[in-house]
Design an enzyme around this catalytic site. Structure first.
Site, PDB file in Angstrom:
ATOM      1  NE  ARG A  93      57.746 -47.398-133.804  1.00 44.59           N
ATOM      2  CZ  ARG A  93      57.558 -46.532-134.810  1.00 44.59           C
ATOM      3  NH1 ARG A  93      58.390 -46.480-135.825  1.00 44.59           N
ATOM      4  NH2 ARG A  93      56.530 -45.720-134.795  1.00 44.59           N
ATOM      5  CE1 TYR A 106      63.431 -42.424-142.294  1.00 44.08           C
ATOM      6  CE2 TYR A 106      61.899 -41.150-140.976  1.00 44.08           C
ATOM      7  CZ  TYR A 106      62.310 -42.358-141.483  1.00 44.08           C
ATOM      8  OH  TYR A 106      61.626 -43.508-141.184  1.00 44.08           O
ATOM      9  CG  ASN A 134      59.786 -41.953-136.124  1.00 42.54           C
ATOM     10  OD1 ASN A 134      60.303 -42.672-135.272  1.00 42.54           O
ATOM     11  ND2 ASN A 134      58.606 -42.204-136.651  1.00 42.54           N
ATOM     12  CD  GLU A 167      59.289 -44.472-138.631  1.00 43.62           C
ATOM     13  OE1 GLU A 167      59.502 -43.696-139.588  1.00 43.62           O
ATOM     14  OE2 GLU A 167      58.171 -44.838-138.283  1.00 43.62           O
ATOM     15  CG  HIS A 189      52.820 -46.384-138.337  1.00 44.41           C
ATOM     16  ND1 HIS A 189      54.095 -46.558-137.853  1.00 44.41           N
ATOM     17  CD2 HIS A 189      52.970 -45.677-139.482  1.00 44.41           C
ATOM     18  CE1 HIS A 189      54.977 -45.990-138.673  1.00 44.41           C
ATOM     19  NE2 HIS A 189      54.311 -45.441-139.679  1.00 44.41           N
ATOM     20  CD  GLU A 209      56.693 -39.996-138.575  1.00 46.65           C
ATOM     21  OE1 GLU A 209      56.050 -39.611-139.564  1.00 46.65           O
ATOM     22  OE2 GLU A 209      57.881 -40.371-138.652  1.00 46.65           O
TER      23      GLU A 209
HETATM   24  C1  FCB Z   1      57.827 -41.865-141.575  1.00 46.48           C
HETATM   25  C2  FCB Z   1      56.745 -42.901-141.359  1.00 46.48           C
HETATM   26  C3  FCB Z   1      57.099 -44.257-141.871  1.00 46.48           C
HETATM   27  C4  FCB Z   1      57.858 -44.208-143.178  1.00 46.48           C
HETATM   28  C5  FCB Z   1      59.012 -43.238-143.103  1.00 46.48           C
HETATM   29  C6  FCB Z   1      59.826 -43.151-144.351  1.00 46.48           C
HETATM   30  O1  FCB Z   1      57.249 -40.600-141.613  1.00 46.48           O
HETATM   31  O2  FCB Z   1      56.454 -43.010-139.984  1.00 46.48           O
HETATM   32  O3  FCB Z   1      55.912 -45.010-141.947  1.00 46.48           O
HETATM   33  O4  FCB Z   1      56.997 -43.968-144.212  1.00 46.48           O
HETATM   34  O5  FCB Z   1      58.544 -41.973-142.759  1.00 46.48           O
END
Ligand code: FCB
Length: 459
Positions: A79, A299, A297, A367, A123, A168
């Site tokens: 991607r 984290y 995405n 992500e 992006h 995002e």
């Molecule tokens: C996300 C972004 C990506 C990267 C990660 C850590 O928010 O989409 O570009 O910076 O975080």
């Protein structure tokens, strides 16, 4: 864990992710125009140590070497994003052939390596002239985006099976136009809600253009960033705070896109501060057009605590000031970003997602990954904490699949260390270490681990 426990369903896609401004460099080549990130990063005080994406990973010149590393990693798919200013230097008008040619070469290189391209159209690198004309605060940018999307699709369509309109929109709208911590660095107060809406309209118009010219079995979708939100305590104020955090962080985007509605509680939170007059009749139909997939995405999870708003004067308060602070359990480990590590948050999120949106299309994790302060010692980079992070989060995806959530793929962020926005080169997310002085690439321990993990998942 037994070999069986490591397996994923047949056809599950394994990938890596990057984005144009974070890796390409070559900002003045082949007719590329200026993006808001060029302007922002060159303005003193915006990015740690004054870093810019001028050179980044020099991927524009080194893409062959990078694709070779991806091939050895054994991923099914890659991607990446297209830099709009390479295609339309001013954000409108005729396409710049030299810019398109770069992505054509990249797509060909990937295809030859047996890797399926997954293209993100936006992006975050908006052409600066469009920002000068109002950026995402004005509706015209949404129309321009759809034209650009159609042009790229025309030129590259036959080689790209998966298309993502926006990455995002939360970050574009709220970090870009409310907080101002990202480009274009504006603090528009509640005006940022208009930016959020225009991004969604841009997505809807682009979807229309893409679907009208669908080739073969191409798929079209959007990528949203989301956290699973829990109240930090059982106190009713924290429970209410969690609801507001979920509204701002997730439902502002996911409700219109996936349920064709504006969030029921938005007027409670913002009603007195905006009249939502930027919305037009018919927008919801446009924004909620069926998707072939949705990218997610994620984290870390959010633990929301009620907190007094920073500015008690509502007229000065920005849209993101909803009276919530994040307060994760102290025992959770943190990455170098300060983000709490809790893989079960991803499993909870996927289940929440499928329950909240009964018509949810197939999901891709577009992500997921972690930053740690990696160092190269004698040509090696050992990153056991990233390995542990990925192992746990991939396990959480597998658990969600077992729970019945239709997850079709997983992309690690990121293929290589890169320009981490306002943090510049100080945060390393890669499976591949990049020495930014010499541009040497060193696959980290996590790269080798991911290769083996993919192989085990395929069984
Ligand atoms: C996300 C972004 C990506 C990267 C990660 C850590 O928010 O989409 O570009 O910076 O975080």
């Amino acid at each position: 864990m037994s070999d069986e426990g490591l397996r994923f369903p047949q056809g599950f896609a394994w990938g890596v992710s990057t984005a144009s401004y974070q890796i390409e460099g070559a900002v003045d080549e082949d007719g590329r125009g200026t993006s808001i990130w060029d302007t922002f990063s060159h303005t003193p005080g915006n990015v740690v140590r004054g870093d810019t994406g001028d050179v980044a990973c020099d991927h524009y010149h080194r893409y062959r070497e990078d694709v070779a590393l991806m091939r050895d990693l054994g991923v099914d798919t890659y991607r990446f994003s297209i830099a709009w200013p390479r295609i339309q230097p001013t954000g409108k008008g005729p396409v710049e052939q030299a810019g398109l040619d770069f992505y054509r070469r990249l797509v060909d290189e990937l295809t030859d390596a047996g890797i399926r391209p997954s293209v993100t159209l936006y992006h975050w690198d908006l052409p600066q002239p469009l920002e000068d004309a109002g950026g995402w605060m004005v509706r015209d940018t949404a129309e321009r985006f759809a034209e650009y999307a159609a042009a790229v699709h025309d030129a590259l369509g036959d080689g790209v099976p998966q298309w993502i309109t926006l990455n995002e929109p939360y970050c574009s709208a709220f970090i870009g136009y409310a907080d101002g911590r990202h480009a274009p660095g504006r603090r528009e107060g509640h005006g940022a809600l208009a930016a959020a809406h225009h991004l969604l309209v841009g997505h809807g118009l682009a979807m229309q253009a893409l679907r009208a010219n669908r080739r073969g079995d191409e798929t079209f979708g959007i990528t949203l960033n989301m956290n699973h939100v829990l109240p930090a305590t059982d106190a009713p104020e924290d429970v209410a705070a969690a609801r507001r955090a979920e509204l701002l962080g997730t439902r502002v985007f996911s409700d219109p896109v996936l349920a064709g509605r504006y969030p029921a509680d938005e007027r409670e939170v913002w009603g007195e501060l905006t009249d939502f007059s930027f919305r037009r009749y018919g927008d919801l139909d446009l924004v909620s057009a069926p998707l072939d997939f949705v990218g997610l995405n994620n984290y870390y999870p959010t633990y929301a605590k009620d907190a007094p708003t920073v500015d008690p004067d509502p007229r000065r308060r920005v849209a993101t000031d909803i009276g919530v602070v994040e307060n994760p359990p102290a025992e959770l480990p943190r990455t170098a970003m300060g983000w709490p590590v809790e893989a079960d948050g991803l499993r909870r999120l996927l289940n929440w997602f499928a329950t909240t949106y009964p018509r949810l299309p197939p999901v891709y994790i577009t992500e997921n990954g972690a930053a740690y302060p990696d160092v190269a010692v004698d040509g090696r980079v050992d990153d056991p904490r990233r390995v542990a992070y990925l192992d746990a989060y991939i396990g959480a995806v597998r658990a969600a699949v077992d729970d019945g959530v239709d997850v079709r793929g997983y992309y690690c962020w990121s293929f290589m260390d890169n320009f981490e926005w306002a943090l510049g080169y100080s945060a390393r997310f890669g499976l591949v270490y990049v020495d930014f002085e010499t541009q040497q690439r060193i696959p980290k321990t996590s790269y080798h681990w991911y290769r083996d993990r993919i192989a085990a998942a395929r069984g």
